[in-house]
Design a protein around this motif. Sequence first.
Motif, PDB file in Angstrom:
ATOM      1  N   SER A   8      11.528  -0.639   0.783  1.00 13.50           N
ATOM      2  CA  SER A   8      10.967  -1.149  -0.464  1.00 13.50           C
ATOM      3  C   SER A   8      11.808  -0.688  -1.650  1.00 13.50           C
ATOM      4  CB  SER A   8       9.532  -0.634  -0.615  1.00 13.50           C
ATOM      5  OG  SER A   8       9.110  -0.728  -1.954  1.00 13.50           O
ATOM      6  N   SER A  10      10.873   0.086  -4.495  1.00 13.58           N
ATOM      7  CA  SER A  10      10.214   1.145  -5.263  1.00 13.58           C
ATOM      8  C   SER A  10      10.113   2.447  -4.463  1.00 13.58           C
ATOM      9  CB  SER A  10       8.836   0.686  -5.743  1.00 13.58           C
ATOM     10  OG  SER A  10       8.202  -0.142  -4.816  1.00 13.58           O
ATOM     11  N   GLU A  11      10.625   2.417  -3.234  1.00 15.76           N
ATOM     12  CA  GLU A  11      10.586   3.613  -2.376  1.00 15.76           C
ATOM     13  C   GLU A  11      11.982   4.255  -2.289  1.00 15.76           C
ATOM     14  OE1 GLU A  11       7.925   4.700  -0.181  1.00 15.76           O
ATOM     15  OE2 GLU A  11       9.194   6.279   0.628  1.00 15.76           O
ATOM     16  N   ASP A  33       9.927  -3.151   5.098  1.00 14.04           N
ATOM     17  CA  ASP A  33       9.437  -2.967   3.724  1.00 14.04           C
ATOM     18  C   ASP A  33      10.395  -3.537   2.678  1.00 14.04           C
ATOM     19  OD1 ASP A  33       7.107  -1.809   4.571  1.00 14.04           O
ATOM     20  OD2 ASP A  33       7.719   0.255   4.164  1.00 14.04           O
ATOM     21  N   TYR A  36       9.334  -6.675   0.348  1.00 15.46           N
ATOM     22  CA  TYR A  36       8.582  -6.617  -0.924  1.00 15.46           C
ATOM     23  C   TYR A  36       9.464  -7.018  -2.110  1.00 15.46           C
ATOM     24  CZ  TYR A  36       4.692  -4.223   1.411  1.00 15.46           C
ATOM     25  OH  TYR A  36       3.633  -3.908   2.220  1.00 15.46           O
ATOM     26  N   ALA A  67       3.144 -10.024   7.882  1.00 15.32           N
ATOM     27  CA  ALA A  67       2.450  -8.779   8.244  1.00 15.32           C
ATOM     28  C   ALA A  67       1.880  -8.111   7.002  1.00 15.32           C
ATOM     29  CB  ALA A  67       3.415  -7.829   8.953  1.00 15.32           C
ATOM     30  N   ARG A  68       2.627  -8.195   5.908  1.00 18.88           N
ATOM     31  CA  ARG A  68       2.251  -7.510   4.669  1.00 18.88           C
ATOM     32  C   ARG A  68       1.428  -8.381   3.727  1.00 18.88           C
ATOM     33  NH1 ARG A  68       6.431  -5.811   7.123  1.00 18.88           N
ATOM     34  NH2 ARG A  68       7.029  -3.603   7.121  1.00 18.88           N
TER      35      ARG A  68
ATOM     36  N   TYR B  30       2.918  -0.387   7.646  1.00 24.34           N
ATOM     37  CA  TYR B  30       3.840  -0.924   8.683  1.00 24.34           C
ATOM     38  C   TYR B  30       5.260  -0.362   8.677  1.00 24.34           C
ATOM     39  CZ  TYR B  30      -0.112  -4.055   8.554  1.00 24.34           C
ATOM     40  OH  TYR B  30      -1.390  -4.533   8.513  1.00 24.34           O
ATOM     41  N   ASP B  59       3.735   2.164  -3.904  1.00 24.53           N
ATOM     42  CA  ASP B  59       3.687   1.183  -2.820  1.00 24.53           C
ATOM     43  C   ASP B  59       2.387   1.269  -2.010  1.00 24.53           C
ATOM     44  OD1 ASP B  59       6.092   0.068  -3.485  1.00 24.53           O
ATOM     45  OD2 ASP B  59       7.218   0.870  -1.784  1.00 24.53           O
ATOM     46  N   TYR B  62       0.042  -1.738  -1.670  1.00 20.97           N
ATOM     47  CA  TYR B  62       0.304  -2.785  -0.681  1.00 20.97           C
ATOM     48  C   TYR B  62      -0.579  -2.632   0.565  1.00 20.97           C
ATOM     49  CZ  TYR B  62       4.668  -4.316  -3.036  1.00 20.97           C
ATOM     50  OH  TYR B  62       5.604  -4.828  -3.889  1.00 20.97           O
ATOM     51  N   GLN B  68      -2.902 -10.087   5.187  1.00 25.92           N
ATOM     52  CA  GLN B  68      -1.981  -9.502   6.160  1.00 25.92           C
ATOM     53  C   GLN B  68      -2.216 -10.127   7.541  1.00 25.92           C
ATOM     54  OE1 GLN B  68      -2.000  -5.142   5.990  1.00 25.92           O
ATOM     55  NE2 GLN B  68      -2.501  -5.220   3.817  1.00 25.92           N
ATOM     56  N   GLY B  69      -1.119 -10.505   8.201  1.00 26.14           N
ATOM     57  CA  GLY B  69      -1.191 -11.098   9.538  1.00 26.14           C
ATOM     58  C   GLY B  69      -0.045 -10.580  10.382  1.00 26.14           C
ATOM     59  N   THR B  70      -0.352  -9.736  11.354  1.00 31.56           N
ATOM     60  CA  THR B  70       0.713  -8.974  12.017  1.00 31.56           C
ATOM     61  C   THR B  70       1.055  -9.495  13.414  1.00 31.56           C
ATOM     62  OG1 THR B  70      -0.965  -7.427  12.791  1.00 31.56           O
ATOM     63  CG2 THR B  70       0.196  -6.849  10.770  1.00 31.56           C
ATOM     64  N   ARG B 103       4.189  -4.760  -9.339  1.00 34.03           N
ATOM     65  CA  ARG B 103       4.368  -5.478  -8.068  1.00 34.03           C
ATOM     66  C   ARG B 103       3.832  -6.902  -8.131  1.00 34.03           C
ATOM     67  NH1 ARG B 103       4.171  -0.422  -7.683  1.00 34.03           N
ATOM     68  NH2 ARG B 103       5.558   0.683  -6.273  1.00 34.03           N
TER      69      ARG B 103
END
Lengths: 100, 135
Positions: A8, A10-11, A33, A36, A67-68, B30, B59, B62, B68-70, B103
């Motif tokens: 990410s 921001s990470e 990540d 994002y 997923a996110r 994740y 973060d 988030y 969310q769909g994994t 974000r």
Amino acid sequence: MLHIVNKSPSERNTLDACLRMAKKGSTVLLIEDGVYAATKGNTAESKLKAVMAKDIHVYALWPDLEARGMQDTVIDGIKQVDYPGFVDLVAENKNVQSWL
Amino acid sequence: MTESTGGIDMDEESSGTVKKFAFINRKAPYGTIYALESLEVVLISAAFDQDVSLVFVDDGVYQIKKGQGTKAVGMKNFSPAYRALEGYDIEKLYVEKESLESRGLTEDDLVVPVEVLTSEEMATLMDEQDVVMSF
């Protein structure tokens, strides 16, 4: 050349490092990540738009977007790929740098 | 949840002590295991009838993003669990306003009702805690 970013913005600062060293005509793939950065309203949006205007192609891995829960907010102009598409990008480019 | 202590026999002295616990979530789900580990510890803390607050900053916001769909990544989608926290008497969820804004997110993008706080209000909330756990 293919650049892969998996953190990410921001990470970690790996996206900034990547964009600083990506040449015109090269490809940036955002995974994990890193996806994002590809979403609207993220602080990385303007940076990605700036490099896309300079003939750098930006992709994001959609399984990671989905997923996110970020699949509906992807910045216009960023192409989404699945896992076979990821493999194609690796095969098409003469070399790969992963910005870990 | 006064009668349920998760099978742990609490004596008179310890059962009377309620501390203010805050769990500070600062990482996306994740990509690392932090978010899931935090959720597990939060669920454990529910068994001890403490005054629990969940905080989402940076973060960490988030973690509670809707949609969310994994399936395609082959991981477990644990975001529905945040909606179940209410059933464990964990009802204090706080999100930092600045983290949402940088974000491109709003309260409507989140899976659970939260209280949105400014950085200054968040600082005060953290300062008031007896125990702060960082993830």
